[in-house]
Design a protein around this motif. Structure first.
Motif: not given
Lengths: 191, 586
Positions: A24, A33-37, A52, A54, A59-63
């Motif tokens: 991340g 843009d980053v998403k970490v789930s 996850f 991304r 980035v929309a969904s974190p999955l």
């Protein structure tokens, strides 16, 4: 690189959360843009865990869903097979050769598959096997196996060694800097 | 403005409260809400505490609000059930200082016993509810929650779901501004909820809802995101992100930040501007049902499940008919969560299973005692139910069955709501045996202090509840303490206490194997004498992940996992396992 989806899988307690934080940090520093789930709670008690990561322009969904991962980092051999369906065609799996028996294997209700490598090869998956524990021990402590694995994965994600080092240093406590730097470099050099 | 940083959803909620001048937090831990309060506790300006349960937490936050402080209480979805009593009447009293109630739902039940949808509480208690969709909104909405609370004189519900609470995304932070603390003014008509006053306040509640509905029409919390007008999606929170991932600009969106009450006019206008109105919401059709009641045709649960989490792919499949090819991978053995190596609960569950007792279980790490090979639990319902459920079981099943039954409950859970059940056992006289599994910490949620541990959330020393004295004080005469690493002692205690004709409590005391002082004192891994091992597999019955069985070698210890607790050695009749805390054979 417009969008990159990474999956980190393993066994609760193996240090997957630190690996996801470093990733991340790396992508954030790269201006993406980053998403970490992550999943906390019950599954952290030795269960199968999945994180996850991304990165992209927006980035929309974190999955990440089946067939969506560019790179999968598996902290444990059998878990690589469990999540192999998440890999994109042409993607890469970084697989730690460490084996941890799940409880059904411990109790004798199931058998640990002895052909994970053959199965992954049969699916046409490009897999890179890493003895991350040995590399981490060489670097100074088995606890840095997670960072050694990340070093191996960094080869397939791209980016400069300097940028990666910055991300690692930003996420580990000062007294473990040298250990993690070494482990990362070893993992990166040998992959 | 400071730079963007990658922030955990729950940390961003705490950050928002902090920036908005919050000075008080009282919560009970529960996944996925726990870290909101932990991050708040890291700030110097917010007084933050763990309360014994969610009801106490919310009532404490109410008191702080009366005193004029901006406050919050955080809990998981089932925690709000516990706090529902004060919540519904706080809707009538309103607040003084801004008050937010964070409630974290767990679609998919990653770490929960049910999948309830907390939005029903917003409708039931007639309270505004905000729902963020990423970490940046977590911060912004937390600030908005405290402001709206004061503006509309209402506690504001703040709904999270696991994928927002437990994901990291970029947040641009700001500085803290602390508004002057609001003066308290005595106002019994507003704050003393007796019938005559409450009747007047109900009128105020309904008027407030009308004001909130008007606000919902104009607030930027609810916004239209342009796109192809053939599909119009109404969504909030994580469901909005899944829809956006699936549809991109192939749909237009009405993205709701304020999910209760709904902006009827705005929805009507949006519906009129699209060909197809689709409500995308995980769990219950809360928004859909209300939109249908407005007489607006829409689609929702006819396309999507009420069960579990959504995915972008499922949305694309339902709305666009797009399907993705997936590779079939040969299945591998499952990997359920397990009690950790060295866990003090393991030996207790082995003995309970061996004695074939009816075991009334509770919520915590020890719920894992239900899984094979231990398989010791008969039931787990909710916090505290082990004790009260056992009482009813004993009364109805008769004395013989009662003497073959126990309840197991952790220290934190016992204080949360087990003590009241124990008082009932004494008061109404059942010969129940209650095991308090005292591991000196709240374990499953990740090591939170509680009234038994002697420390507060901010790590200040605190008086620790003396469980033995407490049980004596409520009238239990038979109270004894055993070490769960001594299997023979556990078995003796269980046999004697279940046989007694009166209530009894066994405090099973040993700290969690993951606590720092315990880790520091770990013994070396046990060793197996190859020649002595008779391949009987007795050591496999305790379900320890650090020991496995090899047909040729016999018992094999994973030295990277073993913490030398010696439980496996106590199982071995041949003395093949050496080292650890004891080698007694039972």
């Amino acid at each position: 690189m417009t969008e990159l989806n990474l999956l980190i899988v393993g066994v609760g307690g193996q240090g997957t959360v630190l690996a996801s934080r470093i990733l991340g940090e790396y992508f954030t520093a790269a201006g993406l843009d980053v998403k970490v789930s992550e999943v906390h709670g019950m599954s952290q008690r030795g269960g199968s865990v999945i994180t996850f990561v991304r990165a992209g322009r927006d980035v929309a969904s974190p999955l990440i869903e089946a067939g969506g991962a560019d790179v999968i980092i598996s902290f444990e051999l059998l878990e690589a097979q469990r999540y192999a369906g998440y890999l994109k065609p042409g993607g890469t799996m970084i697989v730690n050769t460490q084996q941890i028996d799940p409880m059904p294997v411990v109790t004798g209700a199931a058998v640990y598959p002895d052909n994970v490598r053959e199965t992954l090869a049969g699916l046409g998956i490009h897999a890179v096997y890493v003895d991350a524990t040995a590399e981490a021990v060489e670097a100074g402590s088995a606890k840095a196996a997670n960072v050694a694995l990340l070093g191996a994965a960094s080869r397939f994600i791209g980016g400069s060694a300097e940028a990666w080092e910055q991300a690692v240093l930003a996420c580990v406590p000062a007294r473990f800097r040298e250990l993690n730097q070494k482990a990362f470099a070893l993992g990166r050099a040998r992959a | 403005m400071s730079k963007k940083e990658l922030m955990f959803g729950n940390a961003a909620v705490a950050r928002g409260f902090w920036e908005a001048g919050c000075t008080f937090a009282s919560s009970y831990p529960g996944t996925p809400s726990t870290e909101v309060t932990e991050f708040a506790a890291e700030t110097a300006e917010i007084y933050a505490e763990w309360a014994p349960n969610e009801k106490v937490a919310l009532e404490s936050a109410f008191g702080a609000s009366l005193a004029g402080a901006r406050s919050f209480a955080a809990m998981k979805h089932v925690g709000l059930n516990v706090a529902a009593d004060p919540l519904f009447t706080m809707s009538y009293t309103g607040v003084n200082g801004g008050l937010a109630v964070v409630v974290a739902d767990d679609p998919g039940m990653h770490s929960s016993q049910n999948e309830q949808d907390s939005r029903h509480y917003a409708m039931g208690a007639k309270l505004p509810m905000l729902e963020p969709a990423d970490a940046a909104e977590c911060r912004a909405y937390a600030m908005a929650a405290l402001e709206l609370s004061e503006r509309f004189d209402a506690p504001v519900l703040f709904r999270l779901t696991t994928r927002v609470a437990h994901s990291r995304s970029p947040v641009e932070t700001g500085e803290r501004t602390e508004p002057p603390r609001r003066a308290y003014q005595k106002d019994p008509g507003k704050y003393v909820m007796m019938p005559a006053n409450a009747r007047g306040r109900h009128v105020a509640v309904e008027a407030r809802t009308e004001a909130l509905k008007a606000f919902a029409e104009t607030t930027p919390l609810n916004r239209v995101v342009p796109g192809d007008r053939r599909i119009g999606v109404v969504a909030a929170g994580i469901a909005y992100q899944y829809a956006r991932e699936a549809l991109g600009d192939r749909a237009a969106y009405l993205k709701l930040g304020l999910v209760n009450p709904l902006p009827e006019k705005k929805i009507r206008e949006f519906a009129a501007s699209v060909d197809r109105l689709v409500i995308v919401e995980e769990l219950d059709p809360v928004i859909e049902t209300q939109i249908r009641a407005m007489g607006i045709p829409c689609e929702g649960k006819a396309l999507f499940s009420r069960i579990g989490e959504y995915t972008a792919r499922a949305i694309a499949a339902a709305l666009l008919g797009e399907t993705a090819e997936t590779v079939a991978v040969p299945p591998v053995p499952g990997r359920p969560p397990v009690l950790c190596p060295g866990c003090p609960h393991r030996g207790v569950f082995y003995v309970l299973s061996k004695l074939k007792l009816f075991v009334s279980g509770d919520i915590g790490c020890y719920t894992l005692g239900a899984l094979p090979p231990l398989g010791a639990l008969d039931t787990t319902l909710c916090m505290g139910a082990s004790v009260s459920g056992l009482h009813g079981w004993c009364k109805a099943a008769g004395d013989e069955a009662a003497k073959r039954s126990v309840a197991v409950i952790g220290d934190s859970t016992f204080i949360h709501s087990g003590i009241t059940g124990l008082i009932n056992i004494v008061y109404n006289g059942s010969p129940a045996t209650v095991l308090i599994l005292d591991n000196s910490i709240t374990g499953m949620t990740g090591h939170q202090q509680n009234p038994c541990t002697g420390l507060t959330l901010k790590n200040a020393p605190a008086p620790a509840v003396d469980l033995t004295a407490l049980c004596h004080a409520v009238g239990v005469r038979r109270v004894r303490t055993v070490d769960p690493f001594d299997l023979a002692a556990v078995e003796t205690a269980l046999r004697e206490e279940t046989a007694a004709d009166e209530p009894s409590v066994i405090i099973v005391k040993r700290p969690c194997a993951l606590l720092k002082p315990v880790v520091a004192q770990r013994k070396p891994p046990v060793t197996v004498e190859r020649d002595a091992c008779r391949r009987c597999r007795a050591c496999m019955r305790i379900g320890c992940p650090a020991i496995s069985f090899d047909r040729e070698k016999g018992a094999v210890v994973d030295t990277t996992l073993c913490v030398g607790c010696g439980l496996c050695g106590q199982m071995c009749a041949f003395g093949a396992i050496r080292g650890g805390s004891g080698t007694r054979v039972i």
